[in-house]
Design an enzyme around this catalytic site. Sequence first.
Site, PDB file in Angstrom:
ATOM      1  N   HIS A 131       7.933   2.906   9.733  1.00 44.68           N
ATOM      2  CA  HIS A 131       7.597   2.010  10.845  1.00 44.68           C
ATOM      3  C   HIS A 131       6.302   2.487  11.496  1.00 44.68           C
ATOM      4  O   HIS A 131       6.127   3.690  11.727  1.00 44.68           O
ATOM      5  CB  HIS A 131       8.727   2.005  11.876  1.00 44.68           C
ATOM      6  CG  HIS A 131       8.512   1.028  12.981  1.00 44.68           C
ATOM      7  ND1 HIS A 131       8.650  -0.335  12.809  1.00 44.68           N
ATOM      8  CD2 HIS A 131       8.145   1.203  14.271  1.00 44.68           C
ATOM      9  CE1 HIS A 131       8.383  -0.955  13.947  1.00 44.68           C
ATOM     10  NE2 HIS A 131       8.082  -0.045  14.852  1.00 44.68           N
ATOM     11  N   ILE A 152      15.148  -8.840   8.498  1.00 43.11           N
ATOM     12  CA  ILE A 152      16.196  -8.115   9.201  1.00 43.11           C
ATOM     13  C   ILE A 152      17.438  -8.150   8.324  1.00 43.11           C
ATOM     14  O   ILE A 152      17.878  -9.217   7.882  1.00 43.11           O
ATOM     15  CB  ILE A 152      16.474  -8.734  10.581  1.00 43.11           C
ATOM     16  CG1 ILE A 152      15.243  -8.566  11.484  1.00 43.11           C
ATOM     17  CG2 ILE A 152      17.692  -8.088  11.224  1.00 43.11           C
ATOM     18  CD1 ILE A 152      15.355  -9.262  12.823  1.00 43.11           C
ATOM     19  N   LEU A 153      17.995  -6.980   8.051  1.00 39.06           N
ATOM     20  CA  LEU A 153      19.107  -6.852   7.120  1.00 39.06           C
ATOM     21  C   LEU A 153      20.451  -6.922   7.848  1.00 39.06           C
ATOM     22  O   LEU A 153      20.567  -6.494   9.000  1.00 39.06           O
ATOM     23  CB  LEU A 153      18.991  -5.526   6.367  1.00 39.06           C
ATOM     24  CG  LEU A 153      17.739  -5.417   5.482  1.00 39.06           C
ATOM     25  CD1 LEU A 153      17.485  -3.971   5.091  1.00 39.06           C
ATOM     26  CD2 LEU A 153      17.872  -6.296   4.241  1.00 39.06           C
ATOM     27  N   GLU A 191       0.733   7.153   6.903  1.00 37.59           N
ATOM     28  CA  GLU A 191       1.916   6.614   6.223  1.00 37.59           C
ATOM     29  C   GLU A 191       1.924   7.020   4.752  1.00 37.59           C
ATOM     30  O   GLU A 191       2.958   7.385   4.201  1.00 37.59           O
ATOM     31  CB  GLU A 191       1.950   5.085   6.320  1.00 37.59           C
ATOM     32  CG  GLU A 191       2.353   4.546   7.675  1.00 37.59           C
ATOM     33  CD  GLU A 191       2.391   3.029   7.692  1.00 37.59           C
ATOM     34  OE1 GLU A 191       2.055   2.400   6.658  1.00 37.59           O
ATOM     35  OE2 GLU A 191       2.765   2.461   8.728  1.00 37.59           O
ATOM     36  N   MET A 216       9.793  -7.397   5.292  1.00 39.18           N
ATOM     37  CA  MET A 216       9.804  -8.065   6.590  1.00 39.18           C
ATOM     38  C   MET A 216      11.022  -8.978   6.756  1.00 39.18           C
ATOM     39  O   MET A 216      10.908 -10.162   7.037  1.00 39.18           O
ATOM     40  CB  MET A 216       8.506  -8.870   6.766  1.00 39.18           C
ATOM     41  CG  MET A 216       7.247  -8.041   6.634  1.00 39.18           C
ATOM     42  SD  MET A 216       7.193  -6.665   7.819  1.00 39.18           S
ATOM     43  CE  MET A 216       6.924  -7.549   9.350  1.00 39.18           C
ATOM     44  N   SER A 272       0.825  -1.211   0.000  1.00 39.04           N
ATOM     45  CA  SER A 272       0.000   0.000   0.000  1.00 39.04           C
ATOM     46  C   SER A 272       0.860   1.262   0.000  1.00 39.04           C
ATOM     47  O   SER A 272       0.519   2.254  -0.654  1.00 39.04           O
ATOM     48  CB  SER A 272      -0.975   0.001   1.190  1.00 39.04           C
ATOM     49  OG  SER A 272      -0.286   0.105   2.419  1.00 39.04           O
ATOM     50  N   ASN A 273       1.987   1.231   0.700  1.00 39.52           N
ATOM     51  CA  ASN A 273       2.891   2.382   0.644  1.00 39.52           C
ATOM     52  C   ASN A 273       3.561   2.480  -0.723  1.00 39.52           C
ATOM     53  O   ASN A 273       3.809   3.589  -1.220  1.00 39.52           O
ATOM     54  CB  ASN A 273       3.948   2.301   1.751  1.00 39.52           C
ATOM     55  CG  ASN A 273       3.459   2.908   3.050  1.00 39.52           C
ATOM     56  OD1 ASN A 273       3.066   4.069   3.087  1.00 39.52           O
ATOM     57  ND2 ASN A 273       3.463   2.119   4.107  1.00 39.52           N
ATOM     58  N   THR A 301      19.754   2.087   9.398  1.00 38.10           N
ATOM     59  CA  THR A 301      21.116   1.816   9.844  1.00 38.10           C
ATOM     60  C   THR A 301      21.159   0.386  10.391  1.00 38.10           C
ATOM     61  O   THR A 301      20.165  -0.347  10.304  1.00 38.10           O
ATOM     62  CB  THR A 301      21.565   2.805  10.936  1.00 38.10           C
ATOM     63  OG1 THR A 301      20.694   2.666  12.079  1.00 38.10           O
ATOM     64  CG2 THR A 301      21.511   4.242  10.429  1.00 38.10           C
ATOM     65  N   GLU A 332      21.092  -0.594  13.356  1.00 39.82           N
ATOM     66  CA  GLU A 332      20.212  -0.776  14.511  1.00 39.82           C
ATOM     67  C   GLU A 332      18.774  -0.924  14.036  1.00 39.82           C
ATOM     68  O   GLU A 332      18.247  -0.056  13.342  1.00 39.82           O
ATOM     69  CB  GLU A 332      20.337   0.432  15.444  1.00 39.82           C
ATOM     70  CG  GLU A 332      19.551   0.293  16.730  1.00 39.82           C
ATOM     71  CD  GLU A 332      19.670   1.522  17.619  1.00 39.82           C
ATOM     72  OE1 GLU A 332      19.078   1.500  18.706  1.00 39.82           O
ATOM     73  OE2 GLU A 332      20.344   2.487  17.225  1.00 39.82           O
TER      74      GLU A 332
END
Length: 212
Positions: free
Chosen positions: A108, A91-92, A173, A89, A14-15, A140, A142
Site C-alpha cells: 500500500h 475489495i475482497l 516499493e 484494485m 511495476s511491482n 485480512t 479489514e
Amino acid sequence: MAMKTVVIISGSGSNLQALIDRANEIGIEISGVISNREEAFGLQRAQRAGITTALVDHRQFESRETFDAALSETIDGMQAQLVILAGFMRILTPEFTRRYEGRMLNIHPSLLPKYRGLHTHRRALEAGDEWHGATVHFVTEELDGGATIIQAPVAVSSADSEETLAAKVHAVEHRIYPLAAQWFAEGRLRLEQGVAYLDNAPLPVEGYQYHD
C-alpha cells in the site's frame, strides 16, 4: 525448492516486474499472474517472462462473492503457496481473505495506518507531511488493516507533486516487496493470531523499518 507464488494485478504491474526480476534470487516461482482487467499491462510483462496468465473479469460476475469464488478457483489451480496482490484494485470478501489468511500479502502506498484507501500521495501532500512511503502487510478482512510487515519511508519535499512523490514511493516499493516475499519463502515470516513474526520475534506495529 522455490515457493509457488501467484501475483494478482489490475494495472501496469511495476511491482510484478520487480518480483519477476528477482524471483530466482528471493526463492519464489511465479506460477501464475491473474488480472481482473484485460488491458492490464502487467499481463504482457508476465507473458514476456513466460509466466502463465489468466483473466478473471469482475464485470462478468453478478456479485463480489461469485467473482471471488472464480478468482479462488484460478489461484488454487496455479498451486499457490503465496498470494501477492500487486496493484489489485478490488475489495475482497471476508470469505476470500480468510481462505488465504497468513499467505496473502499486499503493498500500500502510504505509511499505514495513515491514508488507507485511495489518493494517498495527494492526501500526504495536502496534510503537509514530512514523510510518506509504502507498507507491505498481510491481507485480512479489514481494508489495508492487516499486520504490517515492512515499511519504507520517503522524505516529502516542498517541491513534490503527486507524480514526483508517487515515483519516490514506487522506487521503495520495488525494494521492499521482493524482500517481504523472500522472508516468507524462506520460512522466516508468518502471521499468528493477527501478529506478524519475523525470525520468531513479533514485529512492532509499524513493522520492520527499511532504509536504503
